[in-house]
Scaffold this motif. Structure first.
Motif, mmCIF file in Angstrom:
data_model
loop_
_atom_site.group_PDB
_atom_site.id
_atom_site.type_symbol
_atom_site.label_atom_id
_atom_site.label_comp_id
_atom_site.label_asym_id
_atom_site.label_seq_id
_atom_site.Cartn_x
_atom_site.Cartn_y
_atom_site.Cartn_z
ATOM 1 N N GLU A 174 -8.511 2.711 -15.704
ATOM 2 C CA GLU A 174 -7.153 2.209 -15.870
ATOM 3 C C GLU A 174 -6.168 3.057 -15.067
ATOM 4 N N GLU A 175 -6.385 4.359 -15.042
ATOM 5 C CA GLU A 175 -5.499 5.271 -14.311
ATOM 6 C C GLU A 175 -5.518 4.974 -12.815
ATOM 7 N N LEU A 176 -6.706 4.700 -12.269
ATOM 8 C CA LEU A 176 -6.844 4.367 -10.854
ATOM 9 C C LEU A 176 -6.081 3.078 -10.533
ATOM 10 N N VAL A 177 -6.200 2.085 -11.412
ATOM 11 C CA VAL A 177 -5.503 0.816 -11.213
ATOM 12 C C VAL A 177 -3.995 1.035 -11.275
ATOM 13 N N LEU A 178 -3.524 1.799 -12.258
ATOM 14 C CA LEU A 178 -2.087 2.062 -12.382
ATOM 15 C C LEU A 178 -1.545 2.789 -11.160
ATOM 16 N N GLU A 179 -2.300 3.738 -10.637
ATOM 17 C CA GLU A 179 -1.862 4.444 -9.421
ATOM 18 C C GLU A 179 -1.723 3.480 -8.254
ATOM 19 N N LYS A 180 -2.672 2.569 -8.116
ATOM 20 C CA LYS A 180 -2.625 1.584 -7.030
ATOM 21 C C LYS A 180 -1.439 0.646 -7.214
ATOM 22 N N LEU A 181 -1.142 0.277 -8.464
ATOM 23 C CA LEU A 181 -0.041 -0.639 -8.737
ATOM 24 C C LEU A 181 1.329 -0.011 -8.477
ATOM 25 N N LYS A 182 1.379 1.305 -8.365
ATOM 26 C CA LYS A 182 2.640 1.966 -8.014
ATOM 27 C C LYS A 182 3.052 1.638 -6.580
ATOM 28 N N GLU A 183 2.147 1.016 -5.814
ATOM 29 C CA GLU A 183 2.467 0.590 -4.450
ATOM 30 C C GLU A 183 3.207 -0.748 -4.426
ATOM 31 N N VAL A 184 3.296 -1.420 -5.571
ATOM 32 C CA VAL A 184 4.004 -2.700 -5.655
ATOM 33 C C VAL A 184 5.437 -2.418 -6.097
ATOM 34 N N ILE A 185 6.363 -2.582 -5.181
ATOM 35 C CA ILE A 185 7.771 -2.281 -5.428
ATOM 36 C C ILE A 185 8.530 -3.576 -5.697
ATOM 37 N N ASP A 186 9.303 -3.603 -6.772
ATOM 38 C CA ASP A 186 10.180 -4.746 -7.026
ATOM 39 C C ASP A 186 11.283 -4.679 -5.983
ATOM 40 N N PRO A 187 11.333 -5.638 -5.041
ATOM 41 C CA PRO A 187 12.289 -5.535 -3.928
ATOM 42 C C PRO A 187 13.752 -5.622 -4.358
ATOM 43 N N GLU A 188 14.027 -6.222 -5.495
ATOM 44 C CA GLU A 188 15.418 -6.322 -5.950
ATOM 45 C C GLU A 188 15.907 -5.008 -6.559
ATOM 46 N N ILE A 189 14.990 -4.271 -7.184
ATOM 47 C CA ILE A 189 15.384 -3.057 -7.906
ATOM 48 C C ILE A 189 14.984 -1.795 -7.158
ATOM 49 N N GLU A 221 -0.506 -3.837 -19.977
ATOM 50 C CA GLU A 221 -1.892 -3.517 -20.317
ATOM 51 C C GLU A 221 -2.768 -3.617 -19.074
ATOM 52 N N VAL A 222 -3.740 -2.718 -18.977
ATOM 53 C CA VAL A 222 -4.746 -2.751 -17.909
ATOM 54 C C VAL A 222 -6.100 -2.520 -18.558
ATOM 55 N N LYS A 223 -7.063 -3.378 -18.221
ATOM 56 C CA LYS A 223 -8.435 -3.203 -18.714
ATOM 57 C C LYS A 223 -9.389 -3.355 -17.543
ATOM 58 N N ARG A 269 -16.648 -5.326 -13.707
ATOM 59 C CA ARG A 269 -15.775 -4.794 -12.654
ATOM 60 C C ARG A 269 -14.619 -5.739 -12.314
ATOM 61 N N THR A 270 -14.280 -6.600 -13.264
ATOM 62 C CA THR A 270 -13.076 -7.412 -13.172
ATOM 63 C C THR A 270 -11.954 -6.610 -13.813
ATOM 64 N N VAL A 271 -10.794 -6.620 -13.188
ATOM 65 C CA VAL A 271 -9.646 -5.889 -13.726
ATOM 66 C C VAL A 271 -8.652 -6.889 -14.302
ATOM 67 N N TYR A 272 -8.279 -6.664 -15.564
ATOM 68 C CA TYR A 272 -7.303 -7.495 -16.268
ATOM 69 C C TYR A 272 -5.985 -6.735 -16.333
ATOM 70 N N VAL A 273 -4.898 -7.397 -15.935
ATOM 71 C CA VAL A 273 -3.567 -6.796 -16.003
ATOM 72 C C VAL A 273 -2.654 -7.756 -16.757
ATOM 73 N N LYS A 274 -2.028 -7.259 -17.814
ATOM 74 C CA LYS A 274 -1.030 -8.040 -18.550
ATOM 75 C C LYS A 274 0.323 -7.445 -18.182
ATOM 76 N N LYS A 330 -14.422 -6.398 -8.543
ATOM 77 C CA LYS A 330 -15.026 -7.709 -8.301
ATOM 78 C C LYS A 330 -13.974 -8.807 -8.276
ATOM 79 N N ASP A 331 -13.037 -8.766 -9.231
ATOM 80 C CA ASP A 331 -12.019 -9.803 -9.327
ATOM 81 C C ASP A 331 -10.845 -9.252 -10.124
ATOM 82 N N ALA A 332 -9.726 -9.969 -10.063
ATOM 83 C CA ALA A 332 -8.527 -9.565 -10.802
ATOM 84 C C ALA A 332 -8.025 -10.746 -11.610
ATOM 85 N N GLU A 333 -7.634 -10.470 -12.828
ATOM 86 C CA GLU A 333 -7.021 -11.481 -13.690
ATOM 87 C C GLU A 333 -5.654 -10.945 -14.090
#
Length: 176
Positions: free
Chosen positions: A80-95, A107-109, A114-119, A148-151
């Motif tokens: 989950e930590e690895l996924v969260l670090e990668k998601l820090k590269e997604v910047i909300d362009p308005e904010i 939530e991240v699972k 090897r499917t990653v679930y992000v709520k 493998k995949d992302a949900e």
């Protein structure tokens, strides 16, 4: 109930059929479309396709996927930590803040297959960049070797508030 033919007619009006890899319509009217990874103007196509399919009578959930290369599983420890670090590269362009520090990720699972679930959520239900941000989150997760995949699930329960912003960014924004 919507028919596959009705769905195909709408799709042909929005995107050249050479970029459509598959179309599925189940018994509940749920539509799943897979587009080629090299579909031109993919952001515009995703938004228009979702909008036009939503106008059809009897359509349930609309899922639009993009074809992707399946990488050989690498010996990367997914967490989950690895996924969260990668998601820090997604910047909300308005904010101008990444989706993790903005508090949009609920939530991240990492599943055994090897499917990653992000709520996640958006700052407002009417955010005009929702489709762009969701796609960016999916793209970043899929860039992680061994995934493998992302949900990606979008929710507004509970609604986002500025209290969800990380303490570090609250200081930067002068909210502390």
């Amino acid at each position: 109930m919507v028919t596959k033919e009705e769905v195909e007619n709408v799709i042909r009006k929005v995107v050249d059929e050479k970029f459509v890899k598959s179309i599925e319509v189940d018994e509940k009217g749920n539509v799943t479309v897979t587009l080629a990874k090299d579909t031109p103007n993919i952001d515009d196509v995703l938004i228009k396709l979702h909008s036009e399919l939503g106008k059809l009578e009897g359509v349930g959930t609309i899922t639009i996927n993009r074809e992707r290369e399946v990488k050989a599983e690498e010996n990367v420890e997914l967490s989950e930590e690895l996924v969260l670090e990668k998601l820090k590269e997604v910047i909300d362009p308005e904010i101008g803040i990444d989706v993790v520090n903005l508090g949009l990720i609920y939530e991240v699972k990492v599943r055994p297959d090897r499917t990653v679930y992000v709520k996640m959520t958006m700052t407002t239900p009417g955010c005009p960049l929702t489709m762009w941000i969701l796609r960016a989150v999916e793209d970043k997760v899929l860039e992680i070797p061994g995934v493998k995949d992302a949900e990606i699930e979008l929710t507004f329960d509970p609604p986002w508030t500025p209290d969800r912003i990380s303490p570090e960014y609250k200081k930067k924004l002068g909210l502390y």
